[in-house]
Design an enzyme around this catalytic site. Structure first.
Site, PDB file in Angstrom:
ATOM      1  N   LYS A  81     -58.910  56.789  23.004  1.00 40.65           N
ATOM      2  CA  LYS A  81     -59.182  57.241  24.369  1.00 40.65           C
ATOM      3  C   LYS A  81     -59.291  58.764  24.391  1.00 40.65           C
ATOM      4  O   LYS A  81     -58.506  59.466  23.740  1.00 40.65           O
ATOM      5  CB  LYS A  81     -58.058  56.774  25.298  1.00 40.65           C
ATOM      6  N   SER A 157     -56.778  53.378  33.540  1.00 36.04           N
ATOM      7  CA  SER A 157     -57.730  54.395  33.141  1.00 36.04           C
ATOM      8  C   SER A 157     -58.256  54.238  31.714  1.00 36.04           C
ATOM      9  O   SER A 157     -59.165  54.965  31.306  1.00 36.04           O
ATOM     10  CB  SER A 157     -57.096  55.782  33.288  1.00 36.04           C
ATOM     11  N   SER A 181     -52.386  51.916  33.152  1.00 33.51           N
ATOM     12  CA  SER A 181     -53.694  52.248  32.599  1.00 33.51           C
ATOM     13  C   SER A 181     -54.051  51.543  31.310  1.00 33.51           C
ATOM     14  O   SER A 181     -55.219  51.542  30.907  1.00 33.51           O
ATOM     15  CB  SER A 181     -53.808  53.768  32.396  1.00 33.51           C
TER      16      SER A 181
END
Length: 466
Positions: A81, A157, A181
């Protein structure tokens, strides 16, 4: 081995490397082919380094051929990420206000551990700006879409990571989780994700969201979560909140027999409105665990919605991050983030301390709950994936993203380990997640319960949406 190698788990890839049946070069080429095929429509990656990945894969293949693999993930394609520093690649965190042209020379702990264990770093996955919300879109990278129905959100997220794993763009990814997330996109995309106990996975630089923020593995199997956690949980001096190194291997602990444990099942925490389609799928999943030997009792943990305390901690974290970055003009920001920034700037030290006190009381309440129940089972989210490009479901009464994910953020406040595994699918083919929560530092127990569920309700064969 699966006929379609892109559906192989990391554990299966490593087994194939060890026998010579499979090659890291093939694994990497397969992941890159899936990226080329699906990423234009789904937008999971913000950066792909095909040349670098293939070079690393060839080096890994030589090590395996010589009988000298360097670690647990040698040759496995992994995505990261775009919240974690990665030497040689920009880390812009979905923001236009971060200069990608600066010098990038530092690896975050997770990046360093992956390199040390031979993982092939394919690229970096999308995030909303600074990872601030439960869906994945940003002014910089646009909208990340659900692999099952692209008109829907992937969640967030860590939505890019979830999509990458779900579609074979690499079997493993690393996400962050400050309010759900990892677990939200795992649920929406039909994969497995673990938010470990706070600090188990070292983080550097420290997150602005402080005690809420966790990092953890995302994968298509529970064995892969355990495999990756054995790497990610290795210590790093740059995170002073980290506990001592694990005494035992998560790869071994995941196989412990959990039958006979007493677990609480809370379909709504006592205050959450849940979509009936979600409730049905989760209840059937819980019944399967009961049939497999868990002693399930329906019970609520007994706390009220800690949304106000979460908002104080979340908004002050956002304000601290943006103030530290020297942001003065909010016009380039996600306007939802700009509003959170402004709200956080108005909070006082007393507000923060009161929210911290609420967080501590909630932790004590859950500690008492776990004196009676080994685990807590809930839906991961009370709703199904909704239209992409929106922070809340259109035409709903939800005011902001935390209001539609009330099952996840309480356990960021308490810092407990919590996983989302695929519970099943609705009649119209949308995935639903089951959340399994354990006491602090019981990551091994949570993983073992996840693996029991995977054994009685296998999901990997029908998992990938491609």
């Amino acid at each position: 081995m699966a006929a379609d190698n892109t559906r192989l788990t990391a554990t299966e890839w490593v087994a194939g490397f060890s026998t010579g049946e499979l090659s890291p070069v093939d694994a990497t080429r397969d992941a890159l082919a899936q990226i080329e095929k699906h990423d234009p429509d789904l937008n999971a990656y913000v950066l792909v380094d095909a040349d670098g990945a293939l070079a690393a894969a060839r080096e890994s293949a030589q090590r395996w051929e010589g009988g000298n693999p360097i670690g647990l993930l040698d040759g496995v394609p992994v995505s990261i990420k775009d919240m974690f520093l990665t030497a040689g690649w920009p880390t812009v965190r979905g923001s236009k206000v971060i200069d990608p042209e600066q010098e990038w020379t530092v690896d975050a702990p997770i990046t360093a551990r992956l390199r040390e264990h031979g993982a092939v770093l394919v690229g970096k996955t999308t995030t909303p700006e600074l990872g601030w919300k439960g869906v994945t879109d940003s002014p910089l990278t646009g909208i990340t879409r659900n692999p099952w129905q692209p008109e829907l959100t992937a969640g967030g997220s860590s939505g890019g990571s979830a999509v990458a794993v779900a579609t074979g763009m690499g079997p493993l990814s690393v996400g962050t989780d400050g309010g759900g997330s990892i677990r939200i996109p795992a649920s929406f995309c039909g994969i497995a994700g673990l938010k470990p106990t706070h600090g188990v996975v070292p983080v550097y630089p420290a997150s602005a969201f402080g005690p809420l923020s966790h990092a953890g593995p995302m994968a298509r199997s529970v064995d892969d979560l355990a495999l990756m956690l054995d790497v990610l949980a290795l210590p790093d001096y740059r995170d002073p909140t980290s506990p001592p190194p694990p005494i035992a291997s998560y790869r071994e602990a995941v196989r412990r027999d959990v039958r006979g444990l007493v677990v609480g099942y809370s379909p709504n925490l006592g205050y959450v409105d849940v979509d009936p389609r979600v409730e049905v799928v989760v209840r059937e999943a819980v019944e399967a665990l009961a049939d497999a030997g868990l002693r399930v009792e329906q019970v609520d943990p007994g706390f009220t919605d800690p949304a106000d305390a979460f908002d104080v901690l979340w908004s002050t974290g956002a304000a601290f991050a943006l103030d530290a970055m020297g942001v003065e003009d909010s016009s380039q920001l996600d306007q939802g983030l700009a509003a959170v920034w402004q709200r956080g700037q108005k909070r006082s030290a007393s507000d923060y301390l009161a929210a911290t006190a609420t967080r501590m009381q909630l932790g004590i309440a859950m500690g008492e709950f776990h004196q009676r129940y080994d685990l807590l089972l809930t839906p991961t989210t009370p709703i199904l994936p909704f239209a992409a490009g929106h922070d809340v479901p259109p035409d709903s009464d939800y005011l902001d993203w935390p209001s539609w994910t009330p099952f996840t953020y309480p356990f960021n406040l308490t810092q407990q380990p919590a996983a989302s595994v695929p519970a099943g699918f609705t009649e119209d083919g949308l995935p639903v997640g089951l959340q399994i929560v354990g006491p602090r530092h019981s990551d091994d127990l949570v993983l073992a319960a996840c693996r029991l569920f995977e054994a009685v309700r296998p999901w990997t064969d029908g998992l990938a949406a491609f």
